[in-house]
Structures are given as structure tokens and as C-alpha cells.
Design a protein around this motif. Structure first.
Motif, PDB file in Angstrom:
ATOM      1  N   ARG A  50     -35.253 -51.830  -6.511  1.00  0.00           N
ATOM      2  CA  ARG A  50     -36.436 -51.060  -6.118  1.00  0.00           C
ATOM      3  C   ARG A  50     -36.545 -49.836  -7.019  1.00  0.00           C
ATOM      4  N   ASN A  51     -37.672 -49.683  -7.662  1.00  0.00           N
ATOM      5  CA  ASN A  51     -37.892 -48.566  -8.573  1.00  0.00           C
ATOM      6  C   ASN A  51     -38.325 -47.343  -7.767  1.00  0.00           C
ATOM      7  N   VAL A  52     -37.688 -46.197  -8.021  1.00  0.00           N
ATOM      8  CA  VAL A  52     -38.039 -44.983  -7.280  1.00  0.00           C
ATOM      9  C   VAL A  52     -39.314 -44.334  -7.802  1.00  0.00           C
ATOM     10  N   VAL A  53     -39.819 -44.810  -8.952  1.00  0.00           N
ATOM     11  CA  VAL A  53     -41.057 -44.259  -9.515  1.00  0.00           C
ATOM     12  C   VAL A  53     -42.227 -45.105  -9.010  1.00  0.00           C
ATOM     13  N   PRO A  54     -43.136 -44.543  -8.238  1.00  0.00           N
ATOM     14  CA  PRO A  54     -44.223 -45.327  -7.642  1.00  0.00           C
ATOM     15  C   PRO A  54     -45.247 -45.778  -8.675  1.00  0.00           C
ATOM     16  N   ALA A 101     -35.864 -38.108  -5.102  1.00  0.00           N
ATOM     17  CA  ALA A 101     -35.872 -39.559  -4.906  1.00  0.00           C
ATOM     18  C   ALA A 101     -34.497 -40.107  -4.582  1.00  0.00           C
ATOM     19  N   ALA A 102     -33.439 -39.442  -5.041  1.00  0.00           N
ATOM     20  CA  ALA A 102     -32.048 -39.823  -4.749  1.00  0.00           C
ATOM     21  C   ALA A 102     -31.781 -41.307  -4.980  1.00  0.00           C
ATOM     22  N   PRO A 103     -31.922 -41.785  -6.209  1.00  0.00           N
ATOM     23  CA  PRO A 103     -31.681 -43.210  -6.485  1.00  0.00           C
ATOM     24  C   PRO A 103     -30.216 -43.586  -6.294  1.00  0.00           C
ATOM     25  N   ASP A 104     -29.986 -44.862  -6.030  1.00  0.00           N
ATOM     26  CA  ASP A 104     -28.607 -45.376  -5.900  1.00  0.00           C
ATOM     27  C   ASP A 104     -27.954 -45.530  -7.267  1.00  0.00           C
ATOM     28  N   VAL A 105     -28.766 -45.873  -8.289  1.00  0.00           N
ATOM     29  CA  VAL A 105     -28.243 -46.134  -9.634  1.00  0.00           C
ATOM     30  C   VAL A 105     -29.187 -45.479 -10.651  1.00  0.00           C
ATOM     31  N   LEU A 106     -28.588 -44.859 -11.660  1.00  0.00           N
ATOM     32  CA  LEU A 106     -29.362 -44.313 -12.771  1.00  0.00           C
ATOM     33  C   LEU A 106     -29.119 -45.190 -13.997  1.00  0.00           C
ATOM     34  N   MET A 107     -30.200 -45.555 -14.668  1.00  0.00           N
ATOM     35  CA  MET A 107     -30.096 -46.274 -15.937  1.00  0.00           C
ATOM     36  C   MET A 107     -30.765 -45.431 -17.004  1.00  0.00           C
ATOM     37  N   VAL A 108     -30.098 -45.267 -18.134  1.00  0.00           N
ATOM     38  CA  VAL A 108     -30.614 -44.411 -19.195  1.00  0.00           C
ATOM     39  C   VAL A 108     -30.626 -45.204 -20.496  1.00  0.00           C
ATOM     40  N   GLY A 109     -31.824 -45.377 -21.051  1.00  0.00           N
ATOM     41  CA  GLY A 109     -31.970 -46.149 -22.281  1.00  0.00           C
ATOM     42  C   GLY A 109     -32.308 -45.290 -23.466  1.00  0.00           C
ATOM     43  N   ALA A 160     -31.068 -52.321  -4.453  1.00  0.00           N
ATOM     44  CA  ALA A 160     -30.621 -51.007  -4.937  1.00  0.00           C
ATOM     45  C   ALA A 160     -31.817 -50.220  -5.463  1.00  0.00           C
ATOM     46  N   ARG A 161     -31.842 -48.937  -5.169  1.00  0.00           N
ATOM     47  CA  ARG A 161     -32.922 -48.065  -5.617  1.00  0.00           C
ATOM     48  C   ARG A 161     -32.532 -47.494  -6.982  1.00  0.00           C
ATOM     49  N   VAL A 162     -33.394 -47.731  -7.979  1.00  0.00           N
ATOM     50  CA  VAL A 162     -33.041 -47.453  -9.372  1.00  0.00           C
ATOM     51  C   VAL A 162     -34.018 -46.458  -9.993  1.00  0.00           C
ATOM     52  N   TYR A 163     -33.453 -45.549 -10.784  1.00  0.00           N
ATOM     53  CA  TYR A 163     -34.259 -44.702 -11.672  1.00  0.00           C
ATOM     54  C   TYR A 163     -33.888 -45.090 -13.099  1.00  0.00           C
ATOM     55  N   PHE A 164     -34.890 -45.432 -13.917  1.00  0.00           N
ATOM     56  CA  PHE A 164     -34.653 -45.834 -15.309  1.00  0.00           C
ATOM     57  C   PHE A 164     -35.319 -44.814 -16.218  1.00  0.00           C
ATOM     58  N   GLU A 165     -34.505 -44.143 -17.033  1.00  0.00           N
ATOM     59  CA  GLU A 165     -35.029 -43.174 -17.998  1.00  0.00           C
ATOM     60  C   GLU A 165     -35.153 -43.830 -19.363  1.00  0.00           C
ATOM     61  N   VAL A 166     -36.377 -43.868 -19.872  1.00  0.00           N
ATOM     62  CA  VAL A 166     -36.639 -44.478 -21.176  1.00  0.00           C
ATOM     63  C   VAL A 166     -36.269 -43.533 -22.301  1.00  0.00           C
ATOM     64  N   SER A 167     -36.602 -42.254 -22.129  1.00  0.00           N
ATOM     65  CA  SER A 167     -36.361 -41.274 -23.165  1.00  0.00           C
ATOM     66  C   SER A 167     -36.222 -39.896 -22.530  1.00  0.00           C
ATOM     67  N   ARG A 168     -35.579 -39.012 -23.291  1.00  0.00           N
ATOM     68  CA  ARG A 168     -35.370 -37.650 -22.821  1.00  0.00           C
ATOM     69  C   ARG A 168     -36.702 -36.986 -22.522  1.00  0.00           C
ATOM     70  N   GLY A 169     -36.779 -36.293 -21.440  1.00  0.00           N
ATOM     71  CA  GLY A 169     -38.031 -35.639 -21.060  1.00  0.00           C
ATOM     72  C   GLY A 169     -38.009 -35.035 -19.668  1.00  0.00           C
ATOM     73  N   PRO A 170     -37.685 -35.791 -18.591  1.00  0.00           N
ATOM     74  CA  PRO A 170     -37.423 -37.240 -18.680  1.00  0.00           C
ATOM     75  C   PRO A 170     -38.710 -38.074 -18.626  1.00  0.00           C
ATOM     76  N   TYR A 171     -38.721 -39.123 -19.467  1.00  0.00           N
ATOM     77  CA  TYR A 171     -39.773 -40.127 -19.391  1.00  0.00           C
ATOM     78  C   TYR A 171     -39.197 -41.342 -18.681  1.00  0.00           C
ATOM     79  N   ALA A 172     -39.844 -41.754 -17.608  1.00  0.00           N
ATOM     80  CA  ALA A 172     -39.306 -42.824 -16.775  1.00  0.00           C
ATOM     81  C   ALA A 172     -40.050 -44.132 -16.990  1.00  0.00           C
ATOM     82  N   ALA A 173     -39.398 -45.224 -16.644  1.00  0.00           N
ATOM     83  CA  ALA A 173     -40.052 -46.525 -16.598  1.00  0.00           C
ATOM     84  C   ALA A 173     -40.595 -46.713 -15.193  1.00  0.00           C
TER      85      ALA A 173
END
Length: 319
Positions: free
Chosen positions: A232-236, A253-261, A203-216
Motif C-alpha cells: 500500500r502506497n502512503v502517497v495518495p 504517514a508513518a510507513p512500514d517500509v521506506l524504499m529509496v531509489g 505493508a505500507r510503503v513510501y518510495f523516494e525516487v529522488s532527493r527532495g523528497p520526490y516520491a513515487a
């Protein structure tokens, strides 16, 4: 650069430190003596503990004559690591975000890692202050003859190395401390990966660590955990561990799943254009509650718990 510190021989009033008279206390950087030291009997030399030398994340070498007994921690992951090494009792102050384990909630809070209260730190009479390499407090504390060790884990290898450094500093044998804790972390992450259904892998994932957006990013400890889970992380990797992105990047990037921490829960407000994301339309979004958010964004002993949280999200939301 090497800084060397002697054990405290007298309690130093906070006002004395703030006035820059730390040398009068007998505690501070070891200074060269004009006359040779007295002869120490051979038997005493044989039993004297060896100094503890630490090279921190700034490349500075700090020497302690014995393991510090009074510790102030200005980074939650370091607070948690000290406690996981069974040394929570040595903490005498923490930053405002340190909230695990429960015992640290009763300790004096001395501000944040970016904006620490120097006077409050001094009042705790610490033998050492643990903080991030990016903290601006290091020079101010060292000017007051307060030992500082900067540690800032960003990858799994960093976490293991920091546990080892803390174990050395605190005098905890590796098999009882750092290596034991790392084996638990590593086994827990592996177990979380094995628990995933086959459809969640890849699964292609985007993980947001904090509002900004700041990504992992891929090269962060969060990105490494996702990789071990088969996602699979969409952030290279080229963007670094925690880049600030244009929201449009995620749309493309159109990720399959968004994770927001984001523990502030502001992440529930969508960014412009995100309503077009298929993952958003199909509700394939995991917004971690504050307690879970603390776990997933801290590079420390709870990384196995973080892997289980992310694995549960993938099992529930992956297409």
C-alpha cells in the motif's frame, strides 16, 4: 499538427543545419510541389511501403517514409526499449544517463534530456530523435528539420503503448517486438508478486525516487508495481505520479517500509524528523545501490527486474 519526413538523400553537414539551410539537403519536411509528380507504374505503387505515421506524447503526428535507421535517444527508458526490441544497432547517440545494455555505453553521448548538446545531436545525422515530452529540445531540433518523437511513459499502460509506438516506428511486427516484450514484463511482475510471503502483503510503503523528497505516487508506474506486489502506497493518488513532498508528510504517514531509489546515494542523509519514524529506528529501509536504482526508476523493459528488487525489499523488511 502533422510533420512529414523524407529519407535522407545526402549527408548534411552540421554547419549547414545550424545555419538553417536544411532544405537544400533534400531532407526535411515534405513540401508541396508546384507541378504534379511523375506517374508511377502500378506495379511500383503496389510494392511501395506505406508511410509510417506516429502520434507522439505531444499530440503531434509525424510521418516517416520508411523506418528510421539512425536514432538518437535522449531518455534512458526509450534507449532500453529500442534495444529490447532488438534494434540497438540503429542507435547512433544517447543521453549521458543511458547505460543499459552495455552496448550503449560505447555510443556517443549527446548531453541530457533537459540539456542536450544540439550540435552533437546534429553531428550524428539522425533520422529521428527520441525524447521526453517535457524536453525543451523539441522545437530547436525540429527547426533544424530533425524529426522528433516525444514519448514519456509514466504508467504501466504507457510503457506498453510506448513499446507499441516504437515497434511501429521501427517496423518491428508486434508479436516479435512490443507484445513479446510486454508479455515478459507482465509475467515477471506477476511472478515477483507470487514470491512474496503473506506477512509482506499489505505493508505500507513510501518510495523516494529522488532527493527532495520526490516520491513515487500511487498512479506512477512504480506505484502500480507496488500495488501488484500487494503493498500500500502512503502517497495518495490525488498528489499525482511523482510529487515533491514536505518531509513532515512522510513522518505523519508513518510507513512500514521506506524504499529509496536515489542513485546519488545522498538519500543516506535523513530528513529532519525522520529519526522518529519506526521504520527508520527498526532499519526497515531499503536504499538501492546505483545499479538497482536505475532499474527501479525507469519505466521500460526492466520493470520485471524492478518488481523483483522491490519484492526482495518487502520480504526482508516488512514487519
Amino acid at each position: 499538427m502533422t510533420l512529414s519526413f523524407m529519407p535522407r538523400r545526402a549527408v548534411l553537414p552540421a554547419v549547414a543545419l545550424l545555419l538553417g539551410v536544411a532544405g537544400a539537403s533534400g531532407w526535411g519536411p515534405v513540401r508541396a510541389q508546384a507541378s504534379p509528380p511523375p506517374t508511377v507504374p502500378a506495379a511500383a505503387q503496389a510494392t511501395a511501403p506505406a508511410p509510417i505515421a506516429i502520434t507522439d506524447a505531444r499530440g503531434r503526428r509525424v510521418v516517416f517514409q520508411k523506418p528510421p535507421q539512425r536514432i538518437v535517444s535522449l531518455l534512458p527508458s526509450l534507449t532500453e526499449s529500442v534495444c529490447e526490441l532488438q534494434q540497438c544497432g540503429r542507435l547512433v547517440g544517447v543521453d549521458r544517463y543511458s547505460n543499459w545494455p552495455d552496448a550503449v555505453r560505447r555510443l556517443p553521448q549527446v548531453g541530457g534530456g533537459i540539456d542536450p548538446h544540439i550540435e552533437a545531436i546534429v553531428a550524428q545525422r539522425p533520422d529521428v530523435v527520441l525524447l521526453a515530452a517535457s524536453s525543451r529540445a523539441s522545437d530547436r531540433l525540429e527547426a533544424l528539420s530533425i524529426p522528433v518523437v516525444a514519448l514519456e511513459p509514466k504508467t504501466h499502460a504507457d510503457v506498453r503503448a510506448v513499446l507499441g509506438t516504437l515497434g511501429t516506428l521501427l517496423g518491428v511486427p508486434p508479436e516479435q517486438g512490443a507484445e513479446r516484450v510486454w508479455r515478459v514484463i507482465d509475467a515477471g511482475v506477476q511472478a515477483a508478486a507470487q514470491s512474496l510471503p503473506p506477512r509482506a502483503r499489505g505493508a505500507r510503503v513510501y518510495f523516494e525516487v529522488s532527493r527532495g523528497p520526490y516520491a513515487a505516487g500511487t498512479v506512477s508506474f512504480i506505484g502500480e508495481t507496488l500495488a501488484r506486489l500487494g503493498a500500500r502506497n502512503v502517497v495518495p493518488p490525488a498528489l499525482g505520479p511523482f510529487p515533491r513532498l514536505n518531509p513532515e508528510f512522510v513522518v505523519r504517514a508513518a510507513p512500514d517500509v521506506l524504499m529509496v531509489g536515489n542513485s546519488s546515494m545522498q538519500a543516506l542523509v535523513p530528513y529532519p524528523g525522520w529519526e522518529s519514524l519506526r521504520a527508520v529506528r527498526e532499519q526497515r529501509v531499503c536504499v538501492f545501490a546505483p545499479g538497482e536504482a536505475d532499474v527501479v526508476v525507469r519505466p521500460g523493459p526492466r520493470m520485471a527486474d524492478a518488481a523483483r528488487i522491490m519484492a526482495r525489499c518487502l520480504a526482508d523488511k516488512a514487519p
